[in-house]
Write a protein that holds these residues in place. Structure first.
Motif, PDB file in Angstrom:
ATOM      1  N   VAL A  28       0.830  -1.211   0.000  1.00 39.67           N
ATOM      2  CA  VAL A  28       0.000   0.000   0.000  1.00 39.67           C
ATOM      3  C   VAL A  28       0.865   1.261   0.000  1.00 39.67           C
ATOM      4  O   VAL A  28       0.635   2.186  -0.797  1.00 39.67           O
ATOM      5  N   VAL A  29       1.870   1.303   0.862  1.00 37.13           N
ATOM      6  CA  VAL A  29       2.710   2.503   0.948  1.00 37.13           C
ATOM      7  C   VAL A  29       3.533   2.680  -0.325  1.00 37.13           C
ATOM      8  O   VAL A  29       3.695   3.802  -0.806  1.00 37.13           O
ATOM      9  N   LEU A  66      13.160  15.663  -2.222  1.00 41.42           N
ATOM     10  CA  LEU A  66      11.729  15.617  -1.896  1.00 41.42           C
ATOM     11  C   LEU A  66      11.189  14.192  -1.917  1.00 41.42           C
ATOM     12  O   LEU A  66      10.340  13.825  -1.094  1.00 41.42           O
ATOM     13  N   MET A  67      11.699  13.388  -2.856  1.00 37.58           N
ATOM     14  CA  MET A  67      11.274  11.990  -2.914  1.00 37.58           C
ATOM     15  C   MET A  67      11.711  11.240  -1.658  1.00 37.58           C
ATOM     16  O   MET A  67      10.948  10.460  -1.087  1.00 37.58           O
ATOM     17  N   LEU A  68      12.930  11.483  -1.214  1.00 36.63           N
ATOM     18  CA  LEU A  68      13.433  10.826  -0.002  1.00 36.63           C
ATOM     19  C   LEU A  68      12.643  11.268   1.224  1.00 36.63           C
ATOM     20  O   LEU A  68      12.271  10.442   2.066  1.00 36.63           O
ATOM     21  N   LEU A  69      12.359  12.544   1.318  1.00 36.91           N
ATOM     22  CA  LEU A  69      11.579  13.063   2.438  1.00 36.91           C
ATOM     23  C   LEU A  69      10.175  12.461   2.458  1.00 36.91           C
ATOM     24  O   LEU A  69       9.696  12.018   3.513  1.00 36.91           O
ATOM     25  N   SER A  70       9.517  12.412   1.304  1.00 37.90           N
ATOM     26  CA  SER A  70       8.168  11.833   1.266  1.00 37.90           C
ATOM     27  C   SER A  70       8.203  10.339   1.567  1.00 37.90           C
ATOM     28  O   SER A  70       7.306   9.810   2.221  1.00 37.90           O
ATOM     29  N   PHE A  71       9.242   9.649   1.121  1.00 39.47           N
ATOM     30  CA  PHE A  71       9.396   8.224   1.406  1.00 39.47           C
ATOM     31  C   PHE A  71       9.519   7.991   2.909  1.00 39.47           C
ATOM     32  O   PHE A  71       8.849   7.121   3.474  1.00 39.47           O
TER      33      PHE A  71
END
Length: 91
Positions: A28-29, A66-71
């Protein structure tokens, strides 16, 4: 018992249930993360299917940041929710 480890369950059934819940959580995540990256990239005017070498370095690095932070935020939130559910239902 505020842990999300498989082995912290008191019963064998609880360990298997935790394993299945974690597998569903990962699916899901991961799906939400990919959907979020495509939606946010489209809103910012970035084609996520275009090669990275066609963008400048600042755009690529800020995108990866931003991708790492959202992950991290998505998985951190999901693990907090799982910890609360395991505690609440005594799994």
């Amino acid at each position: 018992m505020r842990s999300i480890k498989f082995s912290d369950s008191v019963s064998e059934r609880g360990k298997k249930l935790r394993l299945w819940i974690h597998l569903i959580n990962v699916c899901v995540v991961s799906f939400l993360y990919v959907l979020l990256v495509h939606k946010v990239g489209a809103e910012l005017g970035i084609d996520v299917n275009r090669p990275l070498r066609e963008y400048d370095k600042l755009t690529v690095l800020s995108g990866f940041g931003l991708m790492l932070l959202s992950f991290i935020l998505l998985y951190g939130l999901s693990f907090k929710i799982l910890s609360w559910l395991f505690f609440k239902f005594k799994i």
